[in-house]
Design a protein around this motif. Sequence first.
Motif, short mmCIF file in Angstrom:
data_model
loop_
_atom_site.label_atom_id
_atom_site.label_comp_id
_atom_site.label_asym_id
_atom_site.label_seq_id
_atom_site.Cartn_x
_atom_site.Cartn_y
_atom_site.Cartn_z
N ASP A 419 0.91 -1.44 0.65
CA ASP A 419 0.19 0.03 -0.13
C ASP A 419 0.80 1.61 0.00
O ASP A 419 1.88 1.16 0.63
N PRO A 420 0.76 2.28 -0.16
CA PRO A 420 1.80 3.27 -1.17
C PRO A 420 1.36 4.35 0.23
O PRO A 420 2.75 5.05 0.60
N GLN A 421 0.73 4.01 1.05
CA GLN A 421 1.06 4.87 2.87
C GLN A 421 1.85 4.37 3.43
O GLN A 421 1.37 2.83 3.96
N PRO A 422 2.82 5.24 3.81
CA PRO A 422 3.40 4.48 4.92
C PRO A 422 3.01 4.52 6.07
O PRO A 422 2.34 4.48 7.00
N ASN A 423 3.71 2.82 6.78
CA ASN A 423 3.42 2.25 8.30
C ASN A 423 2.14 2.74 7.89
O ASN A 423 1.47 2.84 9.45
N ALA A 424 1.19 2.07 7.20
CA ALA A 424 -0.38 2.57 7.08
C ALA A 424 -0.77 1.94 8.51
O ALA A 424 -2.33 1.95 9.41
N ASN A 425 -0.97 0.74 9.01
CA ASN A 425 -0.86 -0.49 10.06
C ASN A 425 0.13 -0.70 10.94
O ASN A 425 0.98 -0.95 10.90
N PRO A 426 -0.34 1.27 11.64
CA PRO A 426 1.01 0.50 12.58
C PRO A 426 1.35 -0.37 13.68
O PRO A 426 0.37 -1.09 14.15
N ALA A 427 2.62 -1.07 13.94
CA ALA A 427 2.86 -2.03 15.24
C ALA A 427 1.78 -1.22 16.71
O ALA A 427 2.26 -0.19 17.08
N PRO A 428 1.47 -2.29 17.18
CA PRO A 428 0.75 -1.39 18.08
C PRO A 428 2.10 -0.96 19.31
O PRO A 428 3.12 -1.30 19.37
N MET A 429 1.87 -0.11 20.88
CA MET A 429 2.43 0.53 21.52
C MET A 429 2.41 -0.30 22.71
O MET A 429 0.74 -0.01 23.08
N GLY A 430 2.62 -0.78 23.27
CA GLY A 430 2.86 -1.58 24.23
C GLY A 430 1.62 -2.73 23.95
O GLY A 430 1.55 -3.79 23.19
N TYR A 431 0.85 -2.90 24.41
CA TYR A 431 -0.66 -4.11 24.07
C TYR A 431 -1.46 -3.48 22.94
O TYR A 431 -1.86 -4.23 22.69
N GLY A 432 -0.78 -2.25 22.20
CA GLY A 432 -2.46 -1.67 21.52
C GLY A 432 -3.84 -1.99 22.01
O GLY A 432 -4.06 -0.50 21.61
N LEU A 433 -3.79 -2.07 22.82
CA LEU A 433 -4.59 -2.12 23.53
C LEU A 433 -5.60 -2.02 24.80
O LEU A 433 -5.36 -3.62 25.47
N GLU A 434 -5.58 -2.01 25.87
CA GLU A 434 -6.25 -1.76 27.47
C GLU A 434 -7.35 -1.25 27.50
O GLU A 434 -7.59 -0.02 27.50
N LEU A 435 -8.34 -1.87 29.13
CA LEU A 435 -9.26 -1.85 29.24
C LEU A 435 -9.38 -1.75 30.71
O LEU A 435 -8.93 -2.63 31.89
N ARG A 436 -9.52 0.08 31.17
CA ARG A 436 -9.63 -0.26 32.65
C ARG A 436 -10.43 0.64 33.02
O ARG A 436 -11.59 0.60 32.23
N ARG A 437 -10.93 0.14 34.28
CA ARG A 437 -11.83 0.60 34.92
C ARG A 437 -11.62 1.81 36.16
O ARG A 437 -11.70 0.86 37.29
N PRO A 438 -11.07 2.40 35.81
CA PRO A 438 -10.75 3.02 37.12
C PRO A 438 -12.08 4.18 37.92
O PRO A 438 -12.81 4.13 37.49
N PRO A 439 -11.98 4.26 39.07
CA PRO A 439 -13.25 4.36 40.17
C PRO A 439 -12.94 5.75 40.15
O PRO A 439 -13.95 5.71 39.88
N THR A 440 -12.37 7.12 39.89
CA THR A 440 -12.40 8.24 39.52
C THR A 440 -12.51 8.53 38.01
O THR A 440 -11.15 8.05 37.80
N VAL A 441 -12.68 10.10 37.75
CA VAL A 441 -11.69 10.92 36.38
C VAL A 441 -10.76 10.69 36.85
O VAL A 441 -10.03 10.34 36.00
N VAL A 442 -10.14 11.67 37.79
CA VAL A 442 -8.47 11.62 37.80
C VAL A 442 -8.32 10.57 38.39
O VAL A 442 -6.93 10.33 37.38
N HIS A 443 -8.33 9.85 38.84
CA HIS A 443 -7.99 8.51 38.94
C HIS A 443 -7.30 8.13 37.31
O HIS A 443 -6.80 7.28 37.39
N THR A 444 -8.91 8.46 36.40
CA THR A 444 -8.51 7.89 35.00
C THR A 444 -7.47 8.86 34.32
O THR A 444 -6.15 8.35 34.00
N VAL A 445 -7.44 9.78 34.63
CA VAL A 445 -5.89 10.67 33.95
C VAL A 445 -5.00 10.40 34.74
O VAL A 445 -3.76 10.44 34.03
N ALA A 446 -4.13 9.75 35.91
CA ALA A 446 -3.05 9.13 36.74
C ALA A 446 -3.00 8.00 36.20
O ALA A 446 -1.34 8.16 35.62
N LEU A 447 -4.24 7.34 35.16
CA LEU A 447 -3.62 6.07 34.45
C LEU A 447 -2.89 5.93 33.11
O LEU A 447 -2.31 5.98 32.52
#
Length: 582
Positions: A419-447
């Motif tokens: 495909d002509p687009q360079p690095n069209a589907n880049p390798a994931p950074m870290g896990y690529g997808l992480e699902l978290r459920r923080p108890p508060t909004v501030v805790h979300t920002v901290a994570l």
Amino acid sequence: MVTADVDDRLAELRVGLRPGQQRMADWHGGPLAVSAVPGAGKSTGMAIAAAMVLAQRIVTARGGDNSNNGGNIGGAGQELVVVTFTRSAAANLKAKIRETLRELGLPPIGFSVYTLHGLALHIAQRHPEQSGLNLDQMTLMTPTQGHRLIRSAVESWVVANPDYYQRLLEGQFFDGEETERLRRQSVLRTEVLPQLTATVIRSAKSSGLTADQLKQFSQSELWIQPQPDNGSDYEQMLGQHLVAIATGLFDQYQQVQRQRNTIDYDDMMVAALRVLQREDIRQWWQAHIFAVFEDEAQDSSPLQTQLLQILSEKNEERGTRNEELPHSPTPPLSKNLLRIGDPNQAINATFTPADPIFFREFCAECDRHGRLTEMTHAGRSSPIIMDAANFLLDWLNQRYAFDPPPFRPQRIESVPTGDPQPNANPAPMGYGLELRRPPTVVHTVALMAARIGELFQANPDTRLAILVRENRQGEFVADCLRSPQLYNIPTNLVEQGLEIFEVGERGRQSAIPGEMLDILRFLSRPHSPAYLKTALQGLMRRQLIPALDVNAIATNPEAFLYPGPLDNPATAEVATARRYCT
């Protein structure tokens, strides 16, 4: 024949396209629906396809005999009309088409690029007698909830409909207490009724409905039939008369519009369609347009789609049209109309009547005739992100098993090799997808801050984005990241060298003149409940004061600003707001 030089360039250009883009580039007349996933390269494909169609026509006009044309897409002197939703997108499309034609060694001619409203205005201005629009004598405005025209319409409706207004004011439970009555009055006149008015204006005008047609609808059996006796009289009143109330507000708004000589963007669309009801004018426009290409088609309303259908009619189908304009967005096969869009999300649905269901209907109609193509290869995300999106779409369609399903089944796929687009589907950074459920909004920002810090240290050249639902959330997250010590967030991204840019800051800077006007109005008339309310709302948006029930405060401005010894002590939040105002 197309000259060998241009022919080779066109072939080379086509090879570099993705499969769905190639189908667009091969278009030679008739309708074509292109159902594209996010990141599929809709605008790029549209621009290249338009340039390739124009290239074939330009060479044919020079004396070649392009057999692929077949006479299906018009003759000399006609132009291709390309439309999209925003001015920035229109400018980008125009630049891409011109650049591609120059790369082919051809002049950038034979096409025009418009926004949908710009095209409607262009038609209406060319025929002011038929459209009824004269911008030299009219003012263009956008009917937002707080606009003075809507406020005037609401006040006129209240005067003309005292019984309805009194019933809305009483609601389900009301003991007659004066302070509560004033608070409800403030909510009704400055929030509920203006919001209902803005909604009905947007919905009615985008569907081409007049106030008289809405009145007929409100009087139909659908709305006046008795309700089941399982709720309050108030709920039954709303069920039976909500459309009548909305119709009255719409009618008052149109009267205020005429008195003040104003138009809005939907008026442009209605005016253009009014012009095209004249058969001779309609045929003139159709004779000068050989095809219409629409980008971001999921953002079109039925009225906008109707305009494109009329302009894209083929010569042999152009006959007498009924005075009553149809409202169906589904086109017959008599159009030179290419539309590309995302069938599962309308980008501007939050502030326009756009709904992807209208584009899905177009796709379904074209699919029945073999004129649907898909663009499923997306050059934007890592495969794990696309897998998650596909899983969610499949789960929702199974969870809500409607016919048709809530979303069009269409999988997002990685781009093919080469495909002509360079690095069209880049390798994931870290896990690529992480699902978290923080108890508060501030805790979300901290994570998020901790994870961003790790990624940034591993690759200092990377750029990262945090997506939020609305500007206030973006402002809060940016404030947390810039001043982590105030929120007990251990990660300081600024000290690590990461610059934090909040997109919403631009919008707030452009809103400063309006906010200054609100403050000046309050200073000129501090006893005005409306001016006090807008001033407090501005202070709350700027997070200078805590969230308050501004309707309760605005009912008695003097008691709020200068309380007497017998008034109840103010809370800390109210005292802060009072200090700013005084």
